[in-house]
Write an enzyme that holds these catalytic residues in place. Sequence first.
Site, PDB file in Angstrom:
ATOM      1  CD  GLU A  81      -2.550   1.156   2.742  1.00 16.43           C
ATOM      2  OE1 GLU A  81      -1.978   0.696   3.744  1.00 16.43           O
ATOM      3  OE2 GLU A  81      -3.687   1.639   2.770  1.00 16.43           O
ATOM      4  CE  LYS A 180      -6.931   1.368   4.334  1.00 19.31           C
ATOM      5  NZ  LYS A 180      -5.671   2.091   4.634  1.00 19.31           N
ATOM      6  CB  CYS A 213      -3.776  -1.057   5.562  1.00 19.63           C
ATOM      7  SG  CYS A 213      -2.610  -0.457   6.799  1.00 19.63           S
TER       8      CYS A 213
END
Length: 498
Positions: A81, A180, A213
């Site tokens: 990321e 995300k 994440c």
Amino acid sequence: MAIFQLPIYAAFLIGVTLPASALEDTFVAAVYEHAVILSGATPTLVTPKDALSLMNKNLDILEGAVKAAAEQGAHIIVTPEDGIYGWVFTRETIYPYLEDIPDPQVNWIPCNEPKRFGSTPVQERLSCMAKENSIYVVANMGDKKPCNSSDLKCPSDGRYQYNTNVVYDLKGKFVARYHKYNLFASEIHFNYAKDPQFVTINTSFGKLGLFTCADVLNFREPAISLVEKFKVDTVLFPTAWLNTLPLLSAVQYYSAWAMGMRVNFLAANIHKPSLDLTGSGIFTPEGAKVYHFDMETQNGKLLLAEINARPRLSPTYPPPVNWTLYASSVKHFSPESQVFGGSIYFDNFTFTELSQEADSHTVCQKGLCCHLSYKMAEKRDDEVYAFGVFDGLHVIEGEYYLQICTLLKCNSTDLKSCGQRVDMARTRFDFFSLSGTFNTSYVFPEVLLTGTQLAPGEFQVLTDGRLISNGISKPVLSVALFGRWYEKDSPHPLYAFS
Ligand SMILES: *[C@@H]1O[C@H](CO)[C@@H](O)[C@H](O)[C@H]1NC(C)=O
Ligand SMILES: *[C@@H]1O[C@H](CO)[C@@H](O)[C@H](O)[C@H]1NC(C)=O
Ligand SMILES: *[C@@H]1O[C@H](CO)[C@@H](O)[C@H](O)[C@H]1NC(C)=O
Ligand SMILES: *[C@@H]1O[C@H](CO)[C@@H](O)[C@H](O)[C@H]1NC(C)=O
Ligand SMILES: *[C@@H]1O[C@H](CO)[C@@H](O)[C@H](O)[C@H]1NC(C)=O
Ligand SMILES: *[C@@H]1O[C@H](CO)[C@@H](O)[C@H](O)[C@H]1NC(C)=O
């Protein structure tokens, strides 16, 4: 609550249709920990040309890793990321780095048709890397989507900006895009995806799912449904994860999540030791296959491992665990234990000290009771260990409900230091058995050794919910059953006020 209604977004399933004989039992996975070249120490507005020049420097390094992985037989490589432009941005200063990333249904090989969707040089390079090396490439970049007042949620600057994972197949074809859902507090330059997206890819080496994440820690979706409902075999996980000891260092938590969820997990982290960013690996339901943690050098690192393409069909696939079965059936150990309070990453734990070389303890908080039996190789005077329990809502940098049982080394011999960051230990354990009366079936088993090392193969999870070991090769920093009770989470920030 809106976030638990599924599926809001229809997952698009793209797959190469292959005869059964072409299906592989195992595949070689690669992840690359990348020492990203940052845009600068403070947010600065640059021209699109300068933005591309910085991204090309990072892409040059990633291309080297892609080539090296392909040469060693990898089917797929995951990169981190923020690995193409870093993270020091405002909404305005990230803008020159963003590209409009279409829906993959457009059926597009950017390497062959670079101008089809305007200026998309980053997508073109990623697609060419995949095509020229015949390897799946997973990367993280920024997407921009113009909007206007016909959309009441349109930001005032007239565009959505998304933290986005992209995937290209062996021919360079663009096959998946994921926005995300769980942004970290500092990601002010991006918008939340409107709904959790369940993005899967069919391949000859199993069904792959995408998230990134904080998606693995914060809200239930999309991570849990990708595994349970969409039944992915392997999670592709670009990340930029700041290690938070004693319970949330990258390799420790990812390994535990792969074991708890019983899925393959390919995690590629940023490498920036000065900011505690390191820790990547290839994790399987049986434990860590290969991992990397390096606070010493400034170098990137390529990891490869051959793993099962469909772990659920493997003879070594671990059976399901009833996380409360043992703990709810036993009497409390040594109920007279002296307890004291302490905090781990802002959560108030109830602890008891492990003052003997061998003993058993029970500690309880709210509805959760944790049991521990242990034997140290030797009780040292210069190290203190504690056993703790937490049952509550975590409220700093994200709100999520935790149930945790943990044995850990305290930072010093002062009991007030129990739960603080701790990196090194000298005490070995000949035996431990940890269990708890969890109200959730999402429990992730962690074993972390001195120097942030893992212990694959040196501990076991029994089907009755005990985490046990009959001897660990290195001194222990922490052992934990890290439980997530999703039903008690706060609403997603998008829905908090609606
Ligand atoms: C992906 O594979 C599943 C079963 O393995 C199948 O049901 C589905 O139709 C496939 N999707 C595509 C787009 O091929
Ligand atoms: C506003 O956005 C909608 C949807 O994206 C688009 O169809 C429409 O043409 C836009 N209107 C203007 C005035 O730009
Ligand atoms: C786990 O065991 C407990 C205690 O025997 C039982 O009440 C519970 O239903 C079991 N949970 C599952 C998911 O099987
Ligand atoms: C945790 O404990 C500290 C000190 O006792 C207290 O100030 C704080 O409010 C507590 N936090 C929560 C969330 O209960
Ligand atoms: C833990 O101890 C180390 C020295 O061993 C010290 O440098 C560090 O600041 C301590 N951590 C905290 C959070 O107090
Ligand atoms: C949580 O589990 C404990 C022990 O199994 C039980 O006593 C308690 O009622 C449960 N709480 C909820 C809200 O289900």
